[in-house]
Enzyme design. Structure first.
Site, PDB file in Angstrom:
ATOM      1  N   HIS A  59      34.918 -33.986  18.393  1.00 45.49           N
ATOM      2  CA  HIS A  59      35.952 -34.165  17.360  1.00 45.49           C
ATOM      3  C   HIS A  59      37.261 -34.694  17.959  1.00 45.49           C
ATOM      4  O   HIS A  59      38.284 -34.014  17.925  1.00 45.49           O
ATOM      5  CB  HIS A  59      36.204 -32.871  16.577  1.00 45.49           C
ATOM      6  CG  HIS A  59      35.008 -32.409  15.792  1.00 45.49           C
ATOM      7  ND1 HIS A  59      35.093 -31.417  14.851  1.00 45.49           N
ATOM      8  CD2 HIS A  59      33.722 -32.814  15.787  1.00 45.49           C
ATOM      9  CE1 HIS A  59      33.896 -31.220  14.325  1.00 45.49           C
ATOM     10  NE2 HIS A  59      33.046 -32.054  14.885  1.00 45.49           N
ATOM     11  N   GLN A  61      31.032 -35.967  22.816  1.00 47.56           N
ATOM     12  CA  GLN A  61      31.613 -36.998  21.942  1.00 47.56           C
ATOM     13  C   GLN A  61      32.798 -37.719  22.584  1.00 47.56           C
ATOM     14  O   GLN A  61      33.405 -38.594  21.979  1.00 47.56           O
ATOM     15  CB  GLN A  61      32.039 -36.377  20.602  1.00 47.56           C
ATOM     16  CG  GLN A  61      30.842 -35.900  19.792  1.00 47.56           C
ATOM     17  CD  GLN A  61      31.209 -35.267  18.462  1.00 47.56           C
ATOM     18  OE1 GLN A  61      32.376 -35.118  18.116  1.00 47.56           O
ATOM     19  NE2 GLN A  61      30.198 -34.887  17.709  1.00 47.56           N
ATOM     20  N   TYR A  99      26.853 -25.568   9.849  1.00 42.22           N
ATOM     21  CA  TYR A  99      25.601 -26.084  10.400  1.00 42.22           C
ATOM     22  C   TYR A  99      24.479 -25.064  10.321  1.00 42.22           C
ATOM     23  O   TYR A  99      23.331 -25.396  10.151  1.00 42.22           O
ATOM     24  CB  TYR A  99      25.796 -26.505  11.853  1.00 42.22           C
ATOM     25  CG  TYR A  99      26.510 -27.811  11.988  1.00 42.22           C
ATOM     26  CD1 TYR A  99      25.902 -28.998  11.564  1.00 42.22           C
ATOM     27  CD2 TYR A  99      27.776 -27.881  12.540  1.00 42.22           C
ATOM     28  CE1 TYR A  99      26.550 -30.209  11.693  1.00 42.22           C
ATOM     29  CE2 TYR A  99      28.431 -29.089  12.673  1.00 42.22           C
ATOM     30  CZ  TYR A  99      27.824 -30.253  12.252  1.00 42.22           C
ATOM     31  OH  TYR A  99      28.462 -31.442  12.376  1.00 42.22           O
ATOM     32  N   GLU A 125      33.467 -37.032   3.716  1.00 44.83           N
ATOM     33  CA  GLU A 125      34.416 -37.448   2.676  1.00 44.83           C
ATOM     34  C   GLU A 125      34.945 -38.860   2.874  1.00 44.83           C
ATOM     35  O   GLU A 125      35.141 -39.303   4.000  1.00 44.83           O
ATOM     36  CB  GLU A 125      35.646 -36.520   2.690  1.00 44.83           C
ATOM     37  CG  GLU A 125      35.341 -35.089   2.359  1.00 44.83           C
ATOM     38  CD  GLU A 125      36.599 -34.207   2.340  1.00 44.83           C
ATOM     39  OE1 GLU A 125      37.705 -34.721   2.622  1.00 44.83           O
ATOM     40  OE2 GLU A 125      36.455 -33.020   2.026  1.00 44.83           O
ATOM     41  N   TYR A 164      44.442 -32.627   3.099  1.00 47.21           N
ATOM     42  CA  TYR A 164      43.074 -32.947   2.682  1.00 47.21           C
ATOM     43  C   TYR A 164      42.138 -31.742   2.716  1.00 47.21           C
ATOM     44  O   TYR A 164      40.931 -31.874   2.554  1.00 47.21           O
ATOM     45  CB  TYR A 164      42.577 -34.189   3.458  1.00 47.21           C
ATOM     46  CG  TYR A 164      43.327 -35.389   2.922  1.00 47.21           C
ATOM     47  CD1 TYR A 164      42.844 -36.114   1.845  1.00 47.21           C
ATOM     48  CD2 TYR A 164      44.617 -35.680   3.382  1.00 47.21           C
ATOM     49  CE1 TYR A 164      43.584 -37.129   1.271  1.00 47.21           C
ATOM     50  CE2 TYR A 164      45.362 -36.693   2.816  1.00 47.21           C
ATOM     51  CZ  TYR A 164      44.841 -37.413   1.751  1.00 47.21           C
ATOM     52  OH  TYR A 164      45.586 -38.397   1.162  1.00 47.21           O
TER      53      TYR A 164
HETATM   54  C1  HEC Z   1      26.348 -28.970  15.275  1.00 52.21           C
HETATM   55  C2  HEC Z   1      25.462 -29.652  16.133  1.00 52.21           C
HETATM   56  C3  HEC Z   1      24.195 -28.945  16.567  1.00 52.21           C
HETATM   57  C4  HEC Z   1      23.212 -28.419  15.768  1.00 52.21           C
HETATM   58  C5  HEC Z   1      23.171 -28.376  14.257  1.00 52.21           C
HETATM   59  C6  HEC Z   1      22.186 -27.945  16.668  1.00 52.21           C
HETATM   60  N1  HEC Z   1      22.558 -28.153  17.953  1.00 52.21           N
HETATM   61 FE1  HEC Z   1      21.489 -27.685  19.631  1.00 52.21          FE
HETATM   62  N2  HEC Z   1      23.008 -28.348  20.781  1.00 52.21           N
HETATM   63  C7  HEC Z   1      24.164 -28.937  20.343  1.00 52.21           C
HETATM   64  C8  HEC Z   1      24.985 -29.298  21.478  1.00 52.21           C
HETATM   65  C9  HEC Z   1      26.339 -29.977  21.415  1.00 52.21           C
HETATM   66  C10 HEC Z   1      24.273 -28.904  22.625  1.00 52.21           C
HETATM   67  C11 HEC Z   1      24.711 -29.070  24.077  1.00 52.21           C
HETATM   68  C12 HEC Z   1      25.342 -27.804  24.577  1.00 52.21           C
HETATM   69  C13 HEC Z   1      25.948 -27.966  25.961  1.00 52.21           C
HETATM   70  O1  HEC Z   1      26.325 -29.075  26.325  1.00 52.21           O
HETATM   71  O2  HEC Z   1      26.027 -26.968  26.657  1.00 52.21           O
HETATM   72  C14 HEC Z   1      23.042 -28.315  22.147  1.00 52.21           C
HETATM   73  C15 HEC Z   1      22.065 -27.798  22.987  1.00 52.21           C
HETATM   74  C16 HEC Z   1      20.835 -27.354  22.575  1.00 52.21           C
HETATM   75  C17 HEC Z   1      19.792 -26.897  23.466  1.00 52.21           C
HETATM   76  C18 HEC Z   1      19.903 -26.797  24.967  1.00 52.21           C
HETATM   77  C19 HEC Z   1      19.714 -28.098  25.652  1.00 52.21           C
HETATM   78  C20 HEC Z   1      19.940 -27.986  27.136  1.00 52.21           C
HETATM   79  O3  HEC Z   1      20.453 -28.933  27.704  1.00 52.21           O
HETATM   80  O4  HEC Z   1      19.598 -26.973  27.739  1.00 52.21           O
HETATM   81  C21 HEC Z   1      18.724 -26.576  22.675  1.00 52.21           C
HETATM   82  C22 HEC Z   1      17.373 -26.070  23.137  1.00 52.21           C
HETATM   83  C23 HEC Z   1      19.103 -26.787  21.296  1.00 52.21           C
HETATM   84  N3  HEC Z   1      20.393 -27.268  21.265  1.00 52.21           N
HETATM   85  C24 HEC Z   1      18.301 -26.564  20.204  1.00 52.21           C
HETATM   86  C25 HEC Z   1      18.722 -26.674  18.881  1.00 52.21           C
HETATM   87  C26 HEC Z   1      17.909 -26.307  17.753  1.00 52.21           C
HETATM   88  C27 HEC Z   1      16.463 -25.827  17.819  1.00 52.21           C
HETATM   89  C28 HEC Z   1      18.668 -26.510  16.648  1.00 52.21           C
HETATM   90  C29 HEC Z   1      18.309 -26.242  15.206  1.00 52.21           C
HETATM   91  C30 HEC Z   1      17.864 -24.924  14.878  1.00 52.21           C
HETATM   92  C31 HEC Z   1      19.959 -27.006  17.095  1.00 52.21           C
HETATM   93  N4  HEC Z   1      19.944 -27.081  18.449  1.00 52.21           N
HETATM   94  C32 HEC Z   1      21.001 -27.353  16.255  1.00 52.21           C
HETATM   95  C33 HEC Z   1      24.516 -29.159  19.039  1.00 52.21           C
HETATM   96  C34 HEC Z   1      23.782 -28.771  17.930  1.00 52.21           C
END
Ligand code: HEC
Length: 473
Positions: free
Chosen positions: A253, A187, A368, A347, A357
């Site tokens: 954030h 972000q 999440y 909000e 707040y």
């Molecule tokens: C709150 C936000 C958020 C939610 C909700 C979320 N993710 Fe993620 N996810 C991320 C972020 C941010 C990354 C990147 C992590 C990093 O940069 O190392 C990520 C990375 C991943 C990756 C790895 C990607 C990579 O580059 O290797 C996978 C697979 C994944 N998420 C699957 C899921 C799945 C399936 C769900 C739901 C069950 C989910 N995520 C829910 C924020 C979220």
């Protein structure tokens, strides 16, 4: 080129990127029932961060491995300090395995599973009050985060990746020099832009961004604001206005919209840097706060916490999560802000001096991963939102309409939705939202909305990045 053709172009080229596999052969292996189960889990739990159509997974460099086992690992354990929740305690092993298959299959079969972007049928929109046409002010952008209008009718736009772009009256784009170094990651990036109210005389403008340092090989970042002098496509004389220290490894954030009131106070948001336990409720650090300073960053002597021991003196209000909308209502002298809730509970607030707040003690949202972090939606000494959105619309950008150009909209509040890709018109009465109208559904992740000095409403949408102007028919 008309808007319709430009949008089609950008979107069809990304479909070509995703295609190109032997669909018939792969189709035989797909367990359709498991896909349907996973699709529903994905929509509820993952889409808010990764996109309704899995876009975040399609055209990317995989950080944690693309094989089935790596996906299962990442989904189960999360990447906590990067903002990816751990799902191992919330979803069953089978659900996680099926999700991994769903992601792999989804990427390979983007076309078959209907993950194509919805295409706009037309660049003309009917609203409850009138019809309008979208005029393309700029195209070929990526993530246009903030817009500012120069007195000579040129426009400056921040691109999240770090560029400040000058858009000339004929649409030509020129890169502005002298911009700060930013951490463009998740972000973070070059974020908001604001002209000083006397810009015509002093040429001052403010940029907010994610500043960073490298410490023992780790990148640590924080919300930052600098003032510059802008002349002929060049920024000079940087003056540090704010640093959200201490910096941290979290990459989201940051906030960080800025606005002036009519007394030359600069208000800005420094969000909680995704550390809800330590930041929003203490006055001893600047994160999870709305701040008020003078034009040079000095502290107004009547700020609410100037006499509170160890409080950061620029704090104006606290208990905020991640806020990306700030607007000053000139007629009433009231400051409004919106903020992202976790899952649900976005909000809209009226910002009062010294008020709390409530984040994370009270909220209308949940975590999440579906667990709740608080049972409470209200507490003594904590402000209630004017309005909240569940499910989250992921609000970004905000402007009051104060213009005779739009019949019936005067006094309304416009809020962008990143998640549902529309502009939300809030009709206000006595400081409450009494009705909402969804405008331009599917226009794209709506990042900024402003009323220009010409009285027209301008919006920016991202990937593909455009600036549009709303022209009533
Ligand atoms: C709150 C936000 C958020 C939610 C909700 C979320 N993710 Fe993620 N996810 C991320 C972020 C941010 C990354 C990147 C992590 C990093 O940069 O190392 C990520 C990375 C991943 C990756 C790895 C990607 C990579 O580059 O290797 C996978 C697979 C994944 N998420 C699957 C899921 C799945 C399936 C769900 C739901 C069950 C989910 N995520 C829910 C924020 C979220």
């Amino acid at each position: 080129m008309s808007v319709k053709i430009q949008l089609f172009f950008a979107i069809s080229s990304s479909i070509i990127l995703w295609g190109g596999c032997d669909n018939d052969k792969q189709n035989q292996k797909i367990d359709e029932a498991a896909m349907a189960r996973s699709a529903s889990i994905y929509q509820t739990n993952c889409a808010s961060c990764h996109g309704e159509q899995m876009i975040a997974f399609t055209d990317r460099t995989w950080k944690h491995g693309q094989e089935r086992d790596s996906l299962i690992q990442t989904i189960s354990n999360g990447v906590l300090d990067a903002g990816m929740p751990a799902w191992g305690k919330v979803l069953s092993e089978v659900q996680i395995q099926e999700l991994a298959d769903y992601i792999i299959t989804g990427i390979e079969h983007v076309k078959n599973f209907g993950f194509e972007e919805v295409r706009l049928e037309s660049d003309t929109f009917q609203t409850e009050k009138f019809a309008f046409h979208l005029d393309t002010v700029a195209s070929g952008l990526s993530i246009p985060w903030g817009i500012a209008f120069l007195p000579n009718a040129e426009i400056l736009v921040t691109e999240k990746k770090g560029d400040l772009i000058l858009i000339k009256a004929n649409g030509e784009k020129v890169l502005v020099s002298g911009t700060p170094k930013v951490s463009f990651d998740v972000q973070g990036g070059l974020l908001d832009i604001l002209l000083h109210p006397d810009f015509a005389n002093n040429n001052w403008l403010y940029l907010s961004y994610s500043d960073y340092i490298i410490e023992k090989g780790d990148t640590l970042s924080g919300t930052a604001i600098d003032r510059f002098t802008y002349k002929n496509g060049t920024l000079t004389e940087p003056l540090e206005i704010f640093r959200g220290r201490p910096y941290s490894s979290a990459k989201w954030h940051y906030g960080s919209r800025m606005v002036f009131d009519d007394k030359k106070h600069l208000f800005f948001i420094a969000s909680d840097r995704a550390n809800q336990k330590e930041n929003p409720q203490t006055l001893e650090n600047p994160k999870g706060k709305i701040h008020r300073v003078y034009e040079d960053g000095s502290i107004p002597e009547d700020n609410p916490f100037v006499n509170t021991e160890s409080a950061v003196p620029s704090i104006y209000s606290y208990g905020h999560r991640n806020a990306q909308g700030l607007a000053y209502h000139a007629e009433t002298g009231v400051l409004w802000a919106h903020e992202h809730g976790p899952r649900g509970g976005d909000e809209l607030n009226i910002i009062k001096k010294g008020a709390n707040y409530g984040w994370p003690n009270i909220s209308y949202g949940i975590n999440y991963d579906g667990t709740s972090f608080t049972q409470k939606v209200a507490e003594e000494g904590m402000e209630q939102p004017v309005h909240y959105w569940t499910p989250s619309i992921a609000p970004c950008g905000m402007a009051f309409v104060n213009s005779a150009i739009y019949p019936g909209w005067n006094g309304d509040l416009l809020v962008g939705s990143l998640r549902f890709k529309y502009l939300n018109r809030c009709i206000l009465k006595d400081g409450k939202v009494i009705q909402e109208e969804v405008l331009m559904k599917n226009i794209g992740r709506l990042r900024d909305v402003r009323q220009g000095p010409d009285g027209y409403i301008y919006i920016s949408v991202e990937e593909p990045g455009f600036i549009f102007r709303l022209i009533p028919l």
